[in-house]
Design a protein around this motif. Structure first.
Motif, PDB file in Angstrom:
ATOM      1  N   HIS A 269       0.813  -1.223   0.000  1.00 34.01           N
ATOM      2  CA  HIS A 269       0.000   0.000   0.000  1.00 34.01           C
ATOM      3  C   HIS A 269       0.848   1.277   0.000  1.00 34.01           C
ATOM      4  O   HIS A 269       0.305   2.379   0.023  1.00 34.01           O
ATOM      5  CB  HIS A 269      -0.893  -0.001   1.247  1.00 34.01           C
ATOM      6  N   MET A 270       2.159   1.158   0.006  1.00 31.87           N
ATOM      7  CA  MET A 270       2.985   2.354   0.167  1.00 31.87           C
ATOM      8  C   MET A 270       2.842   3.315  -1.024  1.00 31.87           C
ATOM      9  O   MET A 270       3.008   2.933  -2.168  1.00 31.87           O
ATOM     10  CB  MET A 270       4.449   1.946   0.331  1.00 31.87           C
ATOM     11  N   ASN A 271       2.504   4.565  -0.694  1.00 33.88           N
ATOM     12  CA  ASN A 271       2.307   5.554  -1.747  1.00 33.88           C
ATOM     13  C   ASN A 271       3.631   6.273  -2.030  1.00 33.88           C
ATOM     14  O   ASN A 271       4.220   6.879  -1.145  1.00 33.88           O
ATOM     15  CB  ASN A 271       1.238   6.557  -1.268  1.00 33.88           C
ATOM     16  N   LEU A 272       4.062   6.203  -3.283  1.00 34.38           N
ATOM     17  CA  LEU A 272       5.349   6.821  -3.633  1.00 34.38           C
ATOM     18  C   LEU A 272       5.175   7.923  -4.688  1.00 34.38           C
ATOM     19  O   LEU A 272       6.132   8.307  -5.359  1.00 34.38           O
ATOM     20  CB  LEU A 272       6.322   5.737  -4.131  1.00 34.38           C
ATOM     21  N   GLU A 273       3.934   8.448  -4.768  1.00 39.41           N
ATOM     22  CA  GLU A 273       3.661   9.439  -5.822  1.00 39.41           C
ATOM     23  C   GLU A 273       4.399  10.758  -5.613  1.00 39.41           C
ATOM     24  O   GLU A 273       4.568  11.533  -6.538  1.00 39.41           O
ATOM     25  CB  GLU A 273       2.155   9.729  -5.879  1.00 39.41           C
ATOM     26  N   TRP A 274       4.828  11.013  -4.396  1.00 37.28           N
ATOM     27  CA  TRP A 274       5.478  12.282  -4.081  1.00 37.28           C
ATOM     28  C   TRP A 274       6.915  12.351  -4.608  1.00 37.28           C
ATOM     29  O   TRP A 274       7.515  13.416  -4.665  1.00 37.28           O
ATOM     30  CB  TRP A 274       5.495  12.463  -2.554  1.00 37.28           C
ATOM     31  N   ILE A 275       7.469  11.202  -4.988  1.00 32.39           N
ATOM     32  CA  ILE A 275       8.909  11.146  -5.280  1.00 32.39           C
ATOM     33  C   ILE A 275       9.335  12.132  -6.370  1.00 32.39           C
ATOM     34  O   ILE A 275      10.303  12.871  -6.208  1.00 32.39           O
ATOM     35  CB  ILE A 275       9.328   9.704  -5.658  1.00 32.39           C
ATOM     36  N   ASP A 276       8.591  12.203  -7.473  1.00 30.70           N
ATOM     37  CA  ASP A 276       9.020  13.065  -8.572  1.00 30.70           C
ATOM     38  C   ASP A 276       9.059  14.534  -8.162  1.00 30.70           C
ATOM     39  O   ASP A 276      10.002  15.261  -8.481  1.00 30.70           O
ATOM     40  CB  ASP A 276       8.103  12.876  -9.785  1.00 30.70           C
ATOM     41  N   GLY A 277       8.014  14.952  -7.455  1.00 31.38           N
ATOM     42  CA  GLY A 277       7.949  16.351  -7.024  1.00 31.38           C
ATOM     43  C   GLY A 277       9.108  16.696  -6.100  1.00 31.38           C
ATOM     44  O   GLY A 277       9.735  17.757  -6.206  1.00 31.38           O
ATOM     45  N   VAL A 278       9.397  15.799  -5.185  1.00 30.11           N
ATOM     46  CA  VAL A 278      10.485  16.060  -4.234  1.00 30.11           C
ATOM     47  C   VAL A 278      11.826  16.075  -4.964  1.00 30.11           C
ATOM     48  O   VAL A 278      12.690  16.924  -4.724  1.00 30.11           O
ATOM     49  CB  VAL A 278      10.482  14.996  -3.110  1.00 30.11           C
ATOM     50  N   LYS A 279      11.973  15.146  -5.915  1.00 35.92           N
ATOM     51  CA  LYS A 279      13.221  15.080  -6.662  1.00 35.92           C
ATOM     52  C   LYS A 279      13.468  16.412  -7.384  1.00 35.92           C
ATOM     53  O   LYS A 279      14.580  16.925  -7.436  1.00 35.92           O
ATOM     54  CB  LYS A 279      13.143  13.925  -7.668  1.00 35.92           C
ATOM     55  N   HIS A 280      12.393  16.964  -7.911  1.00 39.68           N
ATOM     56  CA  HIS A 280      12.469  18.225  -8.628  1.00 39.68           C
ATOM     57  C   HIS A 280      13.049  19.321  -7.720  1.00 39.68           C
ATOM     58  O   HIS A 280      13.969  20.049  -8.098  1.00 39.68           O
ATOM     59  CB  HIS A 280      11.049  18.589  -9.073  1.00 39.68           C
ATOM     60  N   VAL A 281      12.503  19.421  -6.514  1.00 41.41           N
ATOM     61  CA  VAL A 281      12.980  20.443  -5.566  1.00 41.41           C
ATOM     62  C   VAL A 281      14.429  20.145  -5.173  1.00 41.41           C
ATOM     63  O   VAL A 281      15.283  21.043  -5.115  1.00 41.41           O
ATOM     64  CB  VAL A 281      12.070  20.476  -4.307  1.00 41.41           C
ATOM     65  N   PHE A 282      14.733  18.889  -4.914  1.00 45.16           N
ATOM     66  CA  PHE A 282      16.099  18.516  -4.515  1.00 45.16           C
ATOM     67  C   PHE A 282      17.102  18.876  -5.628  1.00 45.16           C
ATOM     68  O   PHE A 282      18.192  19.366  -5.350  1.00 45.16           O
ATOM     69  CB  PHE A 282      16.174  17.012  -4.217  1.00 45.16           C
ATOM     70  N   LYS A 283      16.696  18.620  -6.864  1.00 49.03           N
ATOM     71  CA  LYS A 283      17.618  18.915  -7.980  1.00 49.03           C
ATOM     72  C   LYS A 283      17.873  20.415  -8.057  1.00 49.03           C
ATOM     73  O   LYS A 283      19.008  20.858  -8.280  1.00 49.03           O
ATOM     74  CB  LYS A 283      17.005  18.423  -9.298  1.00 49.03           C
ATOM     75  N   TYR A 284      16.811  21.162  -7.903  1.00 46.90           N
ATOM     76  CA  TYR A 284      16.922  22.622  -7.951  1.00 46.90           C
ATOM     77  C   TYR A 284      17.978  23.101  -6.951  1.00 46.90           C
ATOM     78  O   TYR A 284      18.855  23.889  -7.251  1.00 46.90           O
ATOM     79  CB  TYR A 284      15.543  23.233  -7.632  1.00 46.90           C
ATOM     80  N   PHE A 285      17.899  22.576  -5.720  1.00 49.50           N
ATOM     81  CA  PHE A 285      18.835  23.020  -4.690  1.00 49.50           C
ATOM     82  C   PHE A 285      20.230  22.438  -4.898  1.00 49.50           C
ATOM     83  O   PHE A 285      21.223  23.068  -4.560  1.00 49.50           O
ATOM     84  CB  PHE A 285      18.283  22.695  -3.300  1.00 49.50           C
ATOM     85  N   THR A 286      20.289  21.245  -5.461  1.00 47.13           N
ATOM     86  CA  THR A 286      21.603  20.648  -5.717  1.00 47.13           C
ATOM     87  C   THR A 286      22.362  21.529  -6.711  1.00 47.13           C
ATOM     88  O   THR A 286      23.547  21.828  -6.530  1.00 47.13           O
ATOM     89  CB  THR A 286      21.444  19.224  -6.287  1.00 47.13           C
ATOM     90  N   GLU A 287      21.651  21.989  -7.743  1.00 49.02           N
ATOM     91  CA  GLU A 287      22.297  22.830  -8.754  1.00 49.02           C
ATOM     92  C   GLU A 287      22.778  24.155  -8.173  1.00 49.02           C
ATOM     93  O   GLU A 287      23.709  24.761  -8.671  1.00 49.02           O
ATOM     94  CB  GLU A 287      21.301  23.131  -9.886  1.00 49.02           C
ATOM     95  N   ARG A 288      22.134  24.609  -7.135  1.00 46.27           N
ATOM     96  CA  ARG A 288      22.460  25.926  -6.583  1.00 46.27           C
ATOM     97  C   ARG A 288      23.309  25.865  -5.318  1.00 46.27           C
ATOM     98  O   ARG A 288      23.558  26.877  -4.695  1.00 46.27           O
ATOM     99  CB  ARG A 288      21.155  26.692  -6.311  1.00 46.27           C
ATOM    100  N   THR A 289      23.669  24.677  -4.897  1.00 44.83           N
ATOM    101  CA  THR A 289      24.474  24.552  -3.674  1.00 44.83           C
ATOM    102  C   THR A 289      25.739  23.754  -4.000  1.00 44.83           C
ATOM    103  O   THR A 289      25.711  22.515  -3.994  1.00 44.83           O
ATOM    104  CB  THR A 289      23.659  23.839  -2.566  1.00 44.83           C
ATOM    105  N   PRO A 290      26.831  24.455  -4.283  1.00 46.89           N
ATOM    106  CA  PRO A 290      28.043  23.741  -4.677  1.00 46.89           C
ATOM    107  C   PRO A 290      28.452  22.709  -3.633  1.00 46.89           C
ATOM    108  O   PRO A 290      28.434  22.991  -2.435  1.00 46.89           O
ATOM    109  CB  PRO A 290      29.094  24.852  -4.787  1.00 46.89           C
ATOM    110  N   GLY A 291      28.792  21.527  -4.100  1.00 44.42           N
ATOM    111  CA  GLY A 291      29.251  20.468  -3.194  1.00 44.42           C
ATOM    112  C   GLY A 291      28.133  19.559  -2.709  1.00 44.42           C
ATOM    113  O   GLY A 291      28.382  18.499  -2.159  1.00 44.42           O
ATOM    114  N   SER A 292      26.883  19.977  -2.894  1.00 46.68           N
ATOM    115  CA  SER A 292      25.795  19.126  -2.399  1.00 46.68           C
ATOM    116  C   SER A 292      25.467  18.065  -3.444  1.00 46.68           C
ATOM    117  O   SER A 292      25.804  18.212  -4.615  1.00 46.68           O
ATOM    118  CB  SER A 292      24.561  19.963  -2.099  1.00 46.68           C
ATOM    119  N   TYR A 293      24.838  17.017  -3.011  1.00 43.65           N
ATOM    120  CA  TYR A 293      24.484  15.963  -3.956  1.00 43.65           C
ATOM    121  C   TYR A 293      23.204  15.260  -3.504  1.00 43.65           C
ATOM    122  O   TYR A 293      22.765  15.395  -2.351  1.00 43.65           O
ATOM    123  CB  TYR A 293      25.627  14.959  -4.128  1.00 43.65           C
ATOM    124  N   LEU A 294      22.663  14.533  -4.446  1.00 46.66           N
ATOM    125  CA  LEU A 294      21.350  13.911  -4.233  1.00 46.66           C
ATOM    126  C   LEU A 294      21.517  12.401  -4.251  1.00 46.66           C
ATOM    127  O   LEU A 294      22.165  11.850  -5.142  1.00 46.66           O
ATOM    128  CB  LEU A 294      20.454  14.369  -5.392  1.00 46.66           C
TER     129      LEU A 294
END
Ligand SMILES: O=P(O)(O)OC[C@H]1O[C@H](O[C@H]2O[C@H](CO)[C@@H](O)[C@H](O)[C@H]2O)[C@H](O)[C@@H](O)[C@@H]1O
Ligand SMILES: O=c1ccn([C@@H]2O[C@H](COP(=O)(O)OP(=O)(O)O)[C@@H](O)[C@H]2O)c(=O)[nH]1
Length: 785
Positions: A592-617
């Motif tokens: 029953h685990m709902n994983l629909e949120w993953i894409d949206g969260v990935k989007h935000v994480f990528k945005y911050f990864t690109e703007r934070t040198p040294g960070s990674y996902l």
């Protein structure tokens, strides 16, 4: 079970003292909802500690007042010279306006003689004085319940003095959005202190959410649905909407004296419909807005002029503060104007009283009121609304309630909810209430009366106390004490004596090199097995009496790479995937685990990864982790704060996820994905696969785990379970149910070890993964000793 004694601590005592002679005192009831509410605490042996509302400087005065108050179950706190800067200053001129979204008053910007710092110093001093009094009266086993924004530093003082004290803190006002709270210079100190309490309570979910958010954003701690986790210490945060003592109002409104008052007042009001307002004369209560709305109503409803009146009881409060004097003048200005405009020789539309009124008269007024008008701009709860409902008689009145009062969430269904800033909307609601049919009034009243009757003060206090006692009792059971130094000798001796051992090992921070020794790379997580472990681990895994499981949040590939060559079990993504190194990965994700949120969260994480040198996902199938350990620490933290705001506002606003703020990471995963919750499935699979016949008689569980994963330590805890674990199936393709006797663990054969944690559910601690290396070496060397 015998109830513990309760020490209630609040700024004000329920009675305000007045000196009538050198040794004599008289008392009146203190104003406000907190006092009304706590007076309803009847089922506890309670001592109330607070300020008596008067400065007493001489020894005789203090002594006689203490003796007189003791008869009422009260203990005075003498604040003396700090009182003004503390109460009128820091509490009511800084915290109060910030907590009610008004911001700090302009004088802090314009007047150099008023300093934030001197008032905060007074606040600290006053909290210290409260602490001294609690310390003097505390007896072992007492529960100390701290109330409101006046005593936010008290939990820390209490816990530093005695970490076993059971301490709760409840906020009666709103807790504002973190954007507002952040403006407070002492924001971190206050939050940190409150978090030392065992239980933190709020009136509404919104306030609790704002609090959790502020803790995450400002302190960088982890917030879960249970509360706040910091370094393994959990502070439970929960919602307890306060109520009133309904019987007191119902019974009083039936007294003959009250019935007489009802007749008299009706007669005095000359058949006009009565709109009632009962508020402390406080800026947050929106009394000027109320007057403007009533003016608008009279302006637009000529027919009602002369047939309706507004009676406002404006209870004096906090007279020492400039803002409170201004609001009084403002109200008088509106009343004068409106009465001048719409009054007649025989009657004026508004009666405004700058005083408190007798309780019986108040109940009589509630009972004959047609419309109770609550226009708070912000309000923690607003008990007046409930009191009004409790007192209603045959012809029910209508409640118009601000959507910004906490009560809006509980009584909204039976009220007309309004935005008090929208004068037109409030005016329209007045018209609707006055014209409402009898049936509709009955229907609304019934909903709210049912709520008020069943959600009493006593219920509120019981709920809070029960939760606090449950939490502290469980904590005692689980941790009892701070984790102990590991008794290495016992670990090794029991290991060598046992026949079927289970070793559960974390990976990151447990089997990797401590961070300080690692080469800082900018390209991702340095997840490599500690070089000194390679040979020893092999030796350990090849022992037929030992089963080794590496349980990690890492994804499958990382575990394959590091442990593929060993004879062991790998549990990736916190146990969502499992394999023995000789076999294939199997999925253990609940269906029953709902994983629909993953894409949206990935989007935000990528945005911050690109703007934070040294960070990674780091991505995996059930969780996402944004890591900034190789970024500039301060910038990384600031980015993480911003990121959390984006996440809450967007992709996770309605998702069933946990957000875990690690030391230098933000992790989002589906709710309930913890190492402990996966353990049952892992155990089932292992037992099934190995066809184990002999019970597991030794468990060593070592980890550098997040707070939410500490449930793995308690999973095997013999003291907690006191019963044999029976790994059972979950999910469609789960292993067959295994023998109920598969774990037979005695207390002396269980070693749970947290790395570098001072607050933990584990029994023992080790400082770093270097110590784990040493321990594993010793297990291999001495196992046959
Ligand atoms: O003691 P005062 O400074 O005169 O203020 C009176 C109280 O005002 C606040 O009351 C709050 O508590 C109520 C009960 O939970 C709630 O219904 C209301 O919305 C709040 O404003 C304040 O929080 C208390 O500490 C004061 O005693
Ligand atoms: O003359 C009065 C009128 C009312 N109240 C009480 O003041 C409390 C107000 O509580 P509320 O939660 O509405 O607001 P607060 O004043 O605590 O912000 C209620 O219990 C009222 O019965 C009072 O003490 N004196």
């Amino acid at each position: 079970m015998a109830r513990p004694r309760l020490l209630v601590v609040s700024m004000s005592l329920p009675v305000t003292a007045k000196r009538t002679g050198e040794e004599s005192w008289s008392f009146t009831m203190s104003p406000g909802g907190l006092v009304s509410a706590l007076l309803g605490l009847k089922e506890f042996e309670t001592k109330w500690i607070g300020w008596p509302g008067v400065d007493v400087h001489d020894a005789i005065g203090k002594k006689t007042l203490s003796i007189t108050l003791a008869e009422k179950g009260c203990i005075p706190v003498f604040l003396e010279e700090v009182c003004d800067q503390y109460y009128n200053g820091y509490c009511n001129n800084i915290l109060w306006p910030i907590f009610h979204y008004l911001g700090t008053p302009p004088e802090y910007r314009n007047d150099a003689t008023i300093t934030y710092q001197s008032q905060y110093d007074a606040y600290k001093k006053a909290n210290q004085i409260f602490f001294d009094v609690v310390k003097e009266h505390y007896e072992e086993g007492d529960v100390v319940w701290c109330h409101d924004y006046h005593v936010m530093l008290l939990p820390q003082y209490l816990k530093e003095y005695n970490s076993k004290m059971k301490v709760g803190w409840f906020l009666h006002t709103p807790f504002p959005s973190s954007e507002m709270y952040k403006t407070l210079p002492s924001r971190s100190d206050l939050l940190r202190s409150v978090l030392t309490a065992d239980l933190v309570g709020f009136h509404t979910y919104d306030f609790a959410r704002h609090f959790l958010n502020a803790c995450m954003c400002i302190l960088g701690v982890e917030a879960t649905s249970e509360g706040v986790v910091d370094q393994g210490k959990v502070t439970r945060v929960a919602v307890f909407p306060i109520g009133i003592e309904p019987e007191r109002f119902i019974n009083t409104s039936e007294l003959s004296e009250v019935v007489q008052y009802m007749k008299k007042f009706k007669n005095d009001f000359g058949g006009r419909k009565l709109i009632l307002g009962v508020d402390r004369l406080d800026t947050i209560k929106g009394i000027p807005q109320k007057y403007q709305a009533f003016e608008k109503f009279l302006e637009e409803n000529e027919d009602w002029r002369g047939k309706v009146m507004l009676l406002q009881i404006a209870v004096p409060t906090r007279n020492g503060i400039g803002e409170y004097q201004k609001i009084k003048d403002q109200c008088h200005y509106h009343v004068g104007r409106i009465n001048g405009r719409f009054g007649s020789i025989s009657a004026v539309p508004i009666i405004h009283l700058d005083c408190s009124i007798d309780f019986n008269q108040l109940c009589a007024l509630y009972a004959i009121t047609d419309v109770l008008l609550v226009t708070s701009l912000r309000d923690g709860m607003n008990l007046v609304s409930s009191e009004f409902i409790a007192c209603q008689k045959e012809e029910k009145g209508v409640l118009i309630l601000s959507e910004f009062a906490g009560a809006g969430q509980s009584l909204g269904a039976g009220a007309l909810l309004v935005n008090p800033w929208n004068i037109k909307e409030v005016s329209t609601a007045i018209g609707e209430a006055l014209n409402m049919s009898h049936e509709e009034k009955e229907r609304k009243h019934k909903i709210n009366f049912q709520y008020v009757k069943t959600h009493s003060t006593q219920q509120w206090a019981d709920d809070f106390m029960n939760k606090l006692i449950e939490i502290t009792t469980n904590a005692e059971l689980r941790t009892g004490k701070a984790p102990l130094e590991l008794p290495e000798h016992d670990v090794i001796q029991q290991y060598s004596k046992s026949n079927n051992r289970l070793l559960i090992l974390g990976f990151y921070g447990t089997l990797t090199q401590p961070m300080k020794n690692q080469e800082r790379r900018g390209d991702g997580m340095n997840l490599d097995l500690h070089p000194q472990l390679k040979e020893r681990l092999k030796e350990l895994c090849s022992d037929p009496k030992t089963t080794v499981v590496v349980l990690s949040r890492s994804e499958k590939g990382i575990l394959d790479k590091n442990f593929g060559e060993y004879n062991m079990w790998l549990a990736a993504e916190n146990g969502m995937f499992l394999r023995h190194t000789s076999g294939e990965w199997v999925t253990r994700i609940p269906e029953h685990m709902n994983l629909e949120w993953i894409d949206g969260v990935k989007h935000v994480f990528k945005y911050f990864t690109e703007r934070t040198p040294g960070s990674y996902l780091e991505t995996s199938e059930t969780s996402l982790v944004w890591n900034y350990e190789y970024s500039d620490a301060e910038f990384g933290r600031a980015q993480a704060r911003d990121m959390l705001q984006h996440l809450w506002a967007g992709p996770i606003s309605n998702a069933s996820v946990d957000v875990v703020r690690g030391d230098q990471s933000v992790e989002v995963h589906a709710v309930g994905v913890t190492k402990g919750s996966a353990m049952e499935r892992i155990l089932g699979e292992i037992v099934h696969n190995k066809s184990m016949t002999e019970p597991i008689d030794y468990v060593l569980c070592i980890g550098f785990f997040l707070g939410k994963d500490e449930d793995v330590y308690t999973f095997f805890e013999p003291e907690l379970t006191k019963k044999t674990k029976s790994p059972s199936s979950s999910g469609s393709d789960s292993p067959k149910k295994v023998s109920a006797t598969i774990v037979d663990l005695k207390g002396e054969n269980y070693f749970s070890i947290a790395i570098g944690q001072t607050h933990t559910k584990a029994r023992y601690f080790l400082d770093s993964s270097d110590d784990v290396v040493q321990l594993i070496h010793k297990l291999c060397t001495h196992k046959n000793a």
